[in-house]
Design an enzyme around this catalytic site. Structure first.
Site, PDB file in Angstrom:
ATOM      1  N   SER A 154       0.836  -1.186   0.000  1.00  0.00           N
ATOM      2  CA  SER A 154       0.000   0.000   0.000  1.00  0.00           C
ATOM      3  C   SER A 154       0.885   1.256   0.000  1.00  0.00           C
ATOM      4  CB  SER A 154      -0.965  -0.048   1.192  1.00  0.00           C
ATOM      5  OG  SER A 154      -1.914   0.980   1.157  1.00  0.00           O
ATOM      6  N   ARG A 215     -12.615   7.198   9.067  1.00  0.00           N
ATOM      7  CA  ARG A 215     -12.187   5.793   9.094  1.00  0.00           C
ATOM      8  C   ARG A 215     -13.311   4.871   8.611  1.00  0.00           C
ATOM      9  NH1 ARG A 215      -7.691   2.500   8.970  1.00  0.00           N
ATOM     10  NH2 ARG A 215      -8.010   0.624  10.224  1.00  0.00           N
ATOM     11  N   ASP A 295      -9.084  -5.177  -5.868  1.00  0.00           N
ATOM     12  CA  ASP A 295      -8.657  -3.941  -5.208  1.00  0.00           C
ATOM     13  C   ASP A 295      -9.209  -2.738  -5.961  1.00  0.00           C
ATOM     14  OD1 ASP A 295      -7.323  -1.814  -4.013  1.00  0.00           O
ATOM     15  OD2 ASP A 295      -5.386  -2.836  -3.954  1.00  0.00           O
ATOM     16  N   HIS A 325      -8.362  -4.215  -1.112  1.00  0.00           N
ATOM     17  CA  HIS A 325      -7.078  -3.584  -0.803  1.00  0.00           C
ATOM     18  C   HIS A 325      -6.436  -4.164   0.457  1.00  0.00           C
ATOM     19  CE1 HIS A 325      -4.069  -0.490  -1.316  1.00  0.00           C
ATOM     20  NE2 HIS A 325      -4.183  -0.150  -0.042  1.00  0.00           N
ATOM     21  N   ASP A 326      -7.244  -4.715   1.345  1.00  0.00           N
ATOM     22  CA  ASP A 326      -6.713  -5.303   2.579  1.00  0.00           C
ATOM     23  C   ASP A 326      -6.194  -6.720   2.389  1.00  0.00           C
ATOM     24  OD1 ASP A 326      -6.969  -3.161   4.256  1.00  0.00           O
ATOM     25  OD2 ASP A 326      -8.727  -3.891   5.333  1.00  0.00           O
TER      26      ASP A 326
END
Length: 348
Positions: A154, A215, A295, A325-326
């Site tokens: 990332s 968040r 992603d 993405h994680d």
């Protein structure tokens, strides 16, 4: 889940000739922090002063062994492996004794991104190249070793690319996961909304609520629609205004993050992602490049473009994942196999 990868492999790397790191005394052989003063004349690419006095890294693993730098997303820092002083590290599944990044075989350097975690004055304009230069100060302090491998995921992958562009003679290979040569406009749009949430919360005198809400939005971009569909019941609550299960999950994640950072620091690091820009043709360091087809923040087409433009692409791995993405934090087995393959030729 099973990993179905597509791999394109160039000639394998030669065995490492990197100089071992000069040992630094450690109590009981454990991890140790390396705090380095930032020179008074150090300027960011914007011309600004950074506003903090030191940059801090942490050495883990076998003293004097070949050095591997590890860097993750904007929430990551120097505590990459679980320690007696900080509990669970952010990537202990990968960085561990006999793990994919083996602490009995390597010395691992992780570092805190600037601005520092408590930064709460005003956002500072910082680039991934600035972060790479700060990392260079830490390497100077520990004896200017040639980095055997830089593993970046990332935001950390962006810094790895910037580091290789600036300092081609200081690193022997890159492993870049879920990062490309520039930010995608859709991802910038999502982060731009987060930044406006943070700015609005600051103006309202509710900075922690702003961090929590930003968040929550970020979590929806890290993961996939398929994962949310699998995890959460879509049954409507009894009355309007009550939270759906997915909203309760996001609220909990936001509350847990409220004091993790400040709005000013988040604004700086979020902006840094969107300013990221390297010239792939200028990166001569061999690269293992990993992208996940689910992603949305770093679309696989951007990974493919980067791969096509790199002069020394060692390996491109494309992989599906439920986690978007994680995935680099969730797909332990597959990521471990990639890391072991990339690092296996490093001499002891």
């Amino acid at each position: 889940m099973a990993f179905d990868t597509q791999t394109f492999t160039a000639e394998p790397l030669c065995r490492s000739t990197a100089r071992p790191v000069a040992p630094i005394a450690r109590k009981g052989g454990g991890a140790i922090d390396i705090a380095v003063d930032i020179p008074a004349d150090f300027r960011l690419a914007s011309g600004e002063r950074l506003g903090q006095r030191q940059v801090v890294g942490r050495l883990h693993g076998r003293a004097g062994a070949p050095l591997v730098v590890v860097a993750g997303g904007i929430s990551a820092g120097r505590f990459v492996h679980r320690t007696e002083t900080n509990g669970l590290g952010w990537w202990s599944g990968a960085v561990s004794i006999r793990g994919p990044v083996d602490l009995s075989r390597f010395q691992v350097l992780a570092f805190d991104y600037a601005p520092e975690a408590s930064y709460d004055v005003a956002s500072v304009t910082i680039t991934t190249h600035d972060q790479a230069r700060l990392l260079g100060l830490i390497l100077d302090r520990i004896g200017d070793p040639v980095v055997s491998a830089f593993v970046g995921c990332s935001y950390g992958g962006m810094i790895a690319l910037a580091f290789a562009e600036l300092f081609p003679d200081r690193v022997e290979q890159l492993v870049v996961v879920s990062a490309a040569h520039r930010a995608h406009p859709q991802a910038t749009a999502w982060r731009g909304i987060q930044r406006r949430i943070l700015q609005l919360a600051q103006a309202a005198g509710r900075p922690e609520d702003g961090v929590a809400l930003a968040r929550e939005l970020a979590m929806t971009t890290y993961r996939t629609a398929e994962e949310f569909a699998d995890r959460f019941d879509t049954t409507a609550p009894a009355s309007a205004g009550q939270a759906y299960p997915v909203c309760e999950y996001l609220t909990a994640r936001g509350k847990a993050y409220r004091t993790h950072t400040t709005p000013a620091r988040w604004l700086s690091l979020s902006d840094s992602i969107d300013r990221h820009n390297v010239t792939p043709e200028a990166i001569r360091t061999p690269v293992t490049l990993v992208g996940f087809t689910s992603d949305r923040l770093v679309p696989i087409d951007d990974i493919r473009e980067l791969a096509a433009r790199l002069p020394t692409l060692w390996r491109l791995v494309e992989a599906p994942s439920l986690y978007g993405h994680d995935a680099f934090l969730k797909e332990d087995e597959a990521v471990a196999a990639i890391l072991r393959s990339a690092l296996k030729e490093i001499d002891q």
